[in-house]
Scaffold this motif. Structure first.
Motif, PDB file in Angstrom:
ATOM      1  N   CYS A 271      -6.343  39.162  23.908  1.00  0.00           N
ATOM      2  CA  CYS A 271      -7.668  39.764  24.085  1.00  0.00           C
ATOM      3  C   CYS A 271      -8.641  39.274  23.013  1.00  0.00           C
ATOM      4  O   CYS A 271      -9.846  39.222  23.233  1.00  0.00           O
ATOM      5  CB  CYS A 271      -7.527  41.278  24.048  1.00  0.00           C
ATOM      6  SG  CYS A 271      -9.037  42.155  24.387  1.00  0.00           S
ATOM      7  N   ILE A 272      -8.105  38.932  21.833  1.00  0.00           N
ATOM      8  CA  ILE A 272      -8.959  38.430  20.753  1.00  0.00           C
ATOM      9  C   ILE A 272      -8.589  36.988  20.386  1.00  0.00           C
ATOM     10  O   ILE A 272      -8.849  36.524  19.280  1.00  0.00           O
ATOM     11  CB  ILE A 272      -8.871  39.331  19.504  1.00  0.00           C
ATOM     12  CG1 ILE A 272      -7.419  39.712  19.211  1.00  0.00           C
ATOM     13  CG2 ILE A 272      -9.772  40.525  19.616  1.00  0.00           C
ATOM     14  CD1 ILE A 272      -7.194  40.280  17.835  1.00  0.00           C
TER      15      ILE A 272
ATOM     16  N   HIS B 217      -2.944  44.432  16.790  1.00  0.00           N
ATOM     17  CA  HIS B 217      -3.758  43.260  17.102  1.00  0.00           C
ATOM     18  C   HIS B 217      -3.043  41.955  16.734  1.00  0.00           C
ATOM     19  O   HIS B 217      -3.210  40.944  17.384  1.00  0.00           O
ATOM     20  CB  HIS B 217      -5.095  43.340  16.362  1.00  0.00           C
ATOM     21  CG  HIS B 217      -6.069  44.275  17.019  1.00  0.00           C
ATOM     22  ND1 HIS B 217      -5.852  45.635  17.103  1.00  0.00           N
ATOM     23  CD2 HIS B 217      -7.253  44.052  17.626  1.00  0.00           C
ATOM     24  CE1 HIS B 217      -6.873  46.189  17.739  1.00  0.00           C
ATOM     25  NE2 HIS B 217      -7.733  45.254  18.064  1.00  0.00           N
TER      26      HIS B 217
ATOM     27  N   ASP C 196     -12.141  51.650  16.037  1.00  0.00           N
ATOM     28  CA  ASP C 196     -12.060  50.682  17.117  1.00  0.00           C
ATOM     29  C   ASP C 196     -13.021  51.133  18.213  1.00  0.00           C
ATOM     30  O   ASP C 196     -13.094  52.325  18.530  1.00  0.00           O
ATOM     31  CB  ASP C 196     -10.650  50.587  17.699  1.00  0.00           C
ATOM     32  CG  ASP C 196     -10.560  49.405  18.639  1.00  0.00           C
ATOM     33  OD1 ASP C 196     -10.166  48.307  18.191  1.00  0.00           O
ATOM     34  OD2 ASP C 196     -10.930  49.564  19.823  1.00  0.00           O
TER      35      ASP C 196
ATOM     36  N   ARG D 180     -14.282  34.312  22.785  1.00  0.00           N
ATOM     37  CA  ARG D 180     -13.408  35.377  22.291  1.00  0.00           C
ATOM     38  C   ARG D 180     -11.930  35.064  22.553  1.00  0.00           C
ATOM     39  O   ARG D 180     -11.045  35.473  21.804  1.00  0.00           O
ATOM     40  CB  ARG D 180     -13.806  36.705  22.946  1.00  0.00           C
ATOM     41  CG  ARG D 180     -12.958  37.903  22.538  1.00  0.00           C
ATOM     42  CD  ARG D 180     -13.560  39.157  23.180  1.00  0.00           C
ATOM     43  NE  ARG D 180     -12.615  40.258  23.215  1.00  0.00           N
ATOM     44  CZ  ARG D 180     -12.538  41.202  22.279  1.00  0.00           C
ATOM     45  NH1 ARG D 180     -13.326  41.196  21.247  1.00  0.00           N
ATOM     46  NH2 ARG D 180     -11.650  42.173  22.403  1.00  0.00           N
TER      47      ARG D 180
ATOM     48  N   LEU E 237      -3.322  50.723  20.054  1.00  0.00           N
ATOM     49  CA  LEU E 237      -3.568  52.086  19.544  1.00  0.00           C
ATOM     50  C   LEU E 237      -4.036  53.067  20.606  1.00  0.00           C
ATOM     51  O   LEU E 237      -3.567  54.204  20.631  1.00  0.00           O
ATOM     52  CB  LEU E 237      -4.525  52.049  18.347  1.00  0.00           C
ATOM     53  CG  LEU E 237      -6.026  51.843  18.536  1.00  0.00           C
ATOM     54  CD1 LEU E 237      -6.778  52.153  17.234  1.00  0.00           C
ATOM     55  CD2 LEU E 237      -6.356  50.432  18.954  1.00  0.00           C
ATOM     56  N   HIS E 238      -4.939  52.662  21.480  1.00  0.00           N
ATOM     57  CA  HIS E 238      -5.475  53.636  22.446  1.00  0.00           C
ATOM     58  C   HIS E 238      -4.392  54.095  23.421  1.00  0.00           C
ATOM     59  O   HIS E 238      -4.316  55.259  23.795  1.00  0.00           O
ATOM     60  CB  HIS E 238      -6.657  53.034  23.199  1.00  0.00           C
ATOM     61  CG  HIS E 238      -7.682  52.484  22.262  1.00  0.00           C
ATOM     62  ND1 HIS E 238      -8.290  53.269  21.322  1.00  0.00           N
ATOM     63  CD2 HIS E 238      -8.152  51.221  22.073  1.00  0.00           C
ATOM     64  CE1 HIS E 238      -9.112  52.511  20.595  1.00  0.00           C
ATOM     65  NE2 HIS E 238      -9.036  51.279  21.028  1.00  0.00           N
TER      66      HIS E 238
ATOM     67  N   CYS F 264      -2.407  43.492  21.503  1.00  0.00           N
ATOM     68  CA  CYS F 264      -3.767  43.109  21.903  1.00  0.00           C
ATOM     69  C   CYS F 264      -3.790  41.599  22.130  1.00  0.00           C
ATOM     70  O   CYS F 264      -4.386  41.099  23.068  1.00  0.00           O
ATOM     71  CB  CYS F 264      -4.762  43.412  20.798  1.00  0.00           C
ATOM     72  SG  CYS F 264      -5.001  45.138  20.453  1.00  0.00           S
TER      73      CYS F 264
ATOM     74  N   CYS G 130      -5.968  47.371  26.297  1.00  0.00           N
ATOM     75  CA  CYS G 130      -6.087  48.824  26.242  1.00  0.00           C
ATOM     76  C   CYS G 130      -6.748  49.373  27.496  1.00  0.00           C
ATOM     77  O   CYS G 130      -6.734  50.581  27.730  1.00  0.00           O
ATOM     78  CB  CYS G 130      -6.851  49.258  24.987  1.00  0.00           C
ATOM     79  SG  CYS G 130      -8.495  48.543  24.840  1.00  0.00           S
TER      80      CYS G 130
ATOM     81  N   HIS H 275     -12.994  50.978  21.366  1.00  0.00           N
ATOM     82  CA  HIS H 275     -12.505  51.570  22.617  1.00  0.00           C
ATOM     83  C   HIS H 275     -11.873  52.953  22.449  1.00  0.00           C
ATOM     84  O   HIS H 275     -11.152  53.438  23.332  1.00  0.00           O
ATOM     85  CB  HIS H 275     -11.570  50.589  23.334  1.00  0.00           C
ATOM     86  CG  HIS H 275     -12.329  49.422  23.894  1.00  0.00           C
ATOM     87  ND1 HIS H 275     -12.364  48.202  23.261  1.00  0.00           N
ATOM     88  CD2 HIS H 275     -13.151  49.325  24.962  1.00  0.00           C
ATOM     89  CE1 HIS H 275     -13.163  47.398  23.943  1.00  0.00           C
ATOM     90  NE2 HIS H 275     -13.652  48.061  24.972  1.00  0.00           N
TER      91      HIS H 275
END
Ligand code: MIC
Ligand code: SF4
Length: 655
Positions: free
Chosen positions: A360-361, A65, A119, A384, A100-101, A357, A297, A121
């Motif tokens: 995305c955040i 992240h 997480d 976000r 991670l995914h 990530c 992800c 997802h």
């Protein structure tokens, strides 16, 4: 009676309870995953519980992240995570290895296994027939320690796929169609199990796009059967031995059925600022677009980058638009580089990011003020992206590429009509997946640390006292429906650097809703939060419960709760109390709230209906929907003190 695939996997792993809808069961956990925002707390809890070795088959610790390491605190977190993984026996994926995914899917996900991930997802793994469930970090910590994972057996919904996707329609459009039909809350308490003749028309990767974003429906998880398409994927991954064929019994009974005819699916897009705000792309076509991002992800795999590269080959991104491609994993990035896609994307004007990530955040690529950003991601909750009044749209890689080429939201079918030589890229697997993982994943037997390394920002895990009998305090904040964990504790960079420092992180609690909240909460001697429907939707972030706990909040009075957040509230000893619409309308911020019942007695005795008295004037009913195990946790002040006490009792008894 035949069984659904979900029931089969649950039964295979059952250690406690009976499989019946709504009943709580404990299941054995085969695999766990955590990342840099959730893993620090999970390992600190693992340490606080006095555990000394990971007990599951595979435990993974990722750093995805905050890969830009914008602050020494993040680098310290990453160093701590490597040391924790090495010390306790998890694999460690170095910063930059990917999300991670995606990384777990490439290397470890296997059909028929249970995967518990810190997480939301984690259900991505369901595309490969693995039962993946998102939880708070504390549940991952105890699962890594060998404890079962407890869940209420969800309703199992049969999503029957028929037909085949037309050209330019993709797996992303399938899940956007479900979000259009069912909203961000209708999946709560449900598993979406995909069946029907349409399944075999989808590749394993496309299935993981659908299961990934099933999370946005609020679902516990989503799952596909496995077949020749899955087998082919495992062969190309170089792990044919992990493939197992799995399917529901032909006479399996489901709680509900939805039919989706894939041939009716057209390119769709989620408009700002909710993933279920879905319309056909043509309805918003022409919207000028400042930024296009491909990654996450959901759609950051090699299979997602390939169609974008095909569409951009020998063309240019519109001058008014910035386009960024952030591969979901370093393996995807390496393959794109080796196969020449990276060079083509760069020549077209694309900015290639590391595998992260990130945006995305809101960690990087924050949109400009008053601008439009079109992304292949899964969430577009307001703010976000790091910009408070953002306008983020969610779509497929094909729609993103068409939009980047024209500089305005574009249905790729219309662009293909305009450009004679633009062909639908279709779906294509690489011959075989190569690269990255071997050098970037440190397996437990390759660990370089043999003790925990903590920087100055890594604080103790706070513990709550056991539940008190008299719960009174003001309604400190009244909030509307669909409050996300991004409202409670944002995941943006300036906030996330404090994920392993709860006292400091708490200062940001609900700041996006009311700047004064954390200060007022800290001053008040206890209090309540009031919210509408679906409180705590979105991420698995346990900090969204941990920080209110630290600030002394007794509980949340909400019309309804999102699944993971409700269990996080219980894990940290906060009462999740449901109220009806009338009570919600009547109660005002600042009102004095008193729980009339003795809280300890009510919780321990299994009482479901509690009475609240407001301003010493009127009374209303609040419901506590919690089973015996959850009530024990609440009474103890949460799962951490409860589990510690259990361990201590065990030691005393042995002595
Ligand atoms: C998210 O997508 O919101 C996150 C950041 O991945 C979270 C995890 C977290 O906040 O720690 C999630 O989805 O659970
Ligand atoms: Fe990362 Fe975004 Fe996926 Fe969360 S949703 S794991 S932040 S890519």
């Amino acid at each position: 009676m035949g069984q659904t695939l979900t029931e089969k996997i649950l039964e295979d792993h059952l250690v406690d309870g009976e499989i019946a809808t709504g009943e709580e069961v404990g299941i054995a956990v085969d695999q766990t995953i955590a990342h840099d925002l959730t893993g620090t707390m999970a390992w600190l809890q693992f340490e606080a519980l006095g555990l000394d070795e990971v007990q599951v088959e595979v435990a993974g610790q990722h750093c995805d992240h905050q890969t830009y390491q914008p602050d020494f605190k993040v680098s310290d977190d990453h160093r701590f995570l490597r040391s924790a993984a090495g010390t306790y026996g998890a694999y460690f994926a170095r910063p930059g290895t990917g999300i991670l995914h995606q990384v777990h899917k490439e290397n470890f996900t296997a059909p028929g296994k249970t995967l518990i991930g810190a997480d939301s997802h984690t259900p991505t793994a369901g595309g490969l027939g693995c039962l993946g469930i998102g939880t708070g970090g504390l549940d991952v910590a105890t699962a890594m320690g060998g404890a079962p994972y407890y869940l209420d057996v969800p309703e199992i919904v049969n999503v029957r796929l028929e037909g085949a996707l037309p050209e330019w329609s993709t797996a992303k459009d399938v899940i956007l169609e479900l979000l259009r039909r069912f909203s961000v809350k209708e999946g709560v308490g449900k598993v979406f199990e995909y069946t029907g003749p349409g399944v075999e028309t989808l590749s394993a990767h496309e299935r993981t796009v659908i299961t990934n974003m099933g999370t946005e429906l609020g679902a516990t998880t989503s799952i596909f059967p496995t077949d020749e398409r899955t087998k082919e994927f495992f062969e190309r991954l170089g792990r044919p031995e992990d493939f197992v064929e799995l399917s529901p019994d032909p006479d399996a009974e489901y709680d509900d059925e939805i039919v989706v005819d894939l041939s009716d699916i057209e390119p769709l897009i989620a408009c700002p600022s909710m993933p279920d705000n879905v319309v056909p792309v043509r309805e918003v076509a022409g919207t000028e677009t400042d930024q296009v991002l491909v990654g996450s992800c959901t759609n950051g795999a090699y299979e997602d980058i390939l169609p974008v590269a095909k569409m951009l080959r020998d063309r240019e991104v519109a001058k008014r638009t910035e386009m960024i491609v952030a591969p979901g994993s370093k393996q995807a990035a390496e393959m794109a580089a080796r196969n020449g896609l990276t060079a083509e994307l760069m020549a077209a004007g694309v900015n290639i990011s590391e595998a992260t990530c990130g945006a995305c955040i809101g960690a990087g690529h924050v949109p400009a003020s008053d601008s439009v950003s079109v992304r292949t991601f899964n969430r577009n909750f307001e703010g976000r992206s790091g910009m408070e009044d953002d306008a983020v749209y969610l779509c497929s890689p094909e729609v993103a590429a068409a939009t980047a080429l024209t500089g305005e939201i574009t249905d790729p079918r219309d662009l293909a009509d305009e450009l004679d030589d633009l062909e639908a890229p279709g779906f294509e697997y690489p011959e075989r997946y190569i690269g990255a993982s071997e050098s970037d994943i440190i397996m437990p037997d390759q660990a370089v640390d043999d003790g925990l390394v903590k920087g100055p920002n890594i604080d103790e895990v706070p513990l709550k006292d056991p539940l008190g009998s008299d719960l009174t305090g003001p309604a400190l904040l009244k909030m509307p429906d669909n409050i996300t964990t991004d409202h409670i504790i944002p995941a943006t960079q300036e906030v996330s650097v404090y994920r392993s420092n709860v006292p400091k992180l708490s200062e940001f609690t609900l700041k996006r809703v009311d700047e004064t909240f954390a200060g007022r909460a800290a001053e008040a001697d206890g209090g309540f939060l009031v919210a509408g429907e679906n409180y705590g939707q979105g991420s698995s972030r346990e900090h969204a419960a941990l920080c209110p706990m630290y600030l002394g909040i007794h509980g949340v009075l909400a019309q309804s709760f999102a699944r993971i957040h409700k269990s996080n509230l219980i894990n940290f000893g906060l009462l999740p109390l449901s109220i009806d619409a009338e009570t919600y309308d009547r109660i005002e911020q600042g009102d004095d709230v008193e729980l009339v019942d003795d809280a300890v007695e009510a919780v321990e005795s299994g009482q479901e209906t509690l009475t609240i008295r407001v301003n010493d004037d009127w009374e209303a009913t609040a419901h506590l929907d919690a089973n015996e195990r959850e009530r024990e946790l609440l009474a103890a002040g949460g799962k951490l003190p409860h589990t510690r006490r259990e361990f201590a009792d065990g030691v005393d008894e042995e002595a």
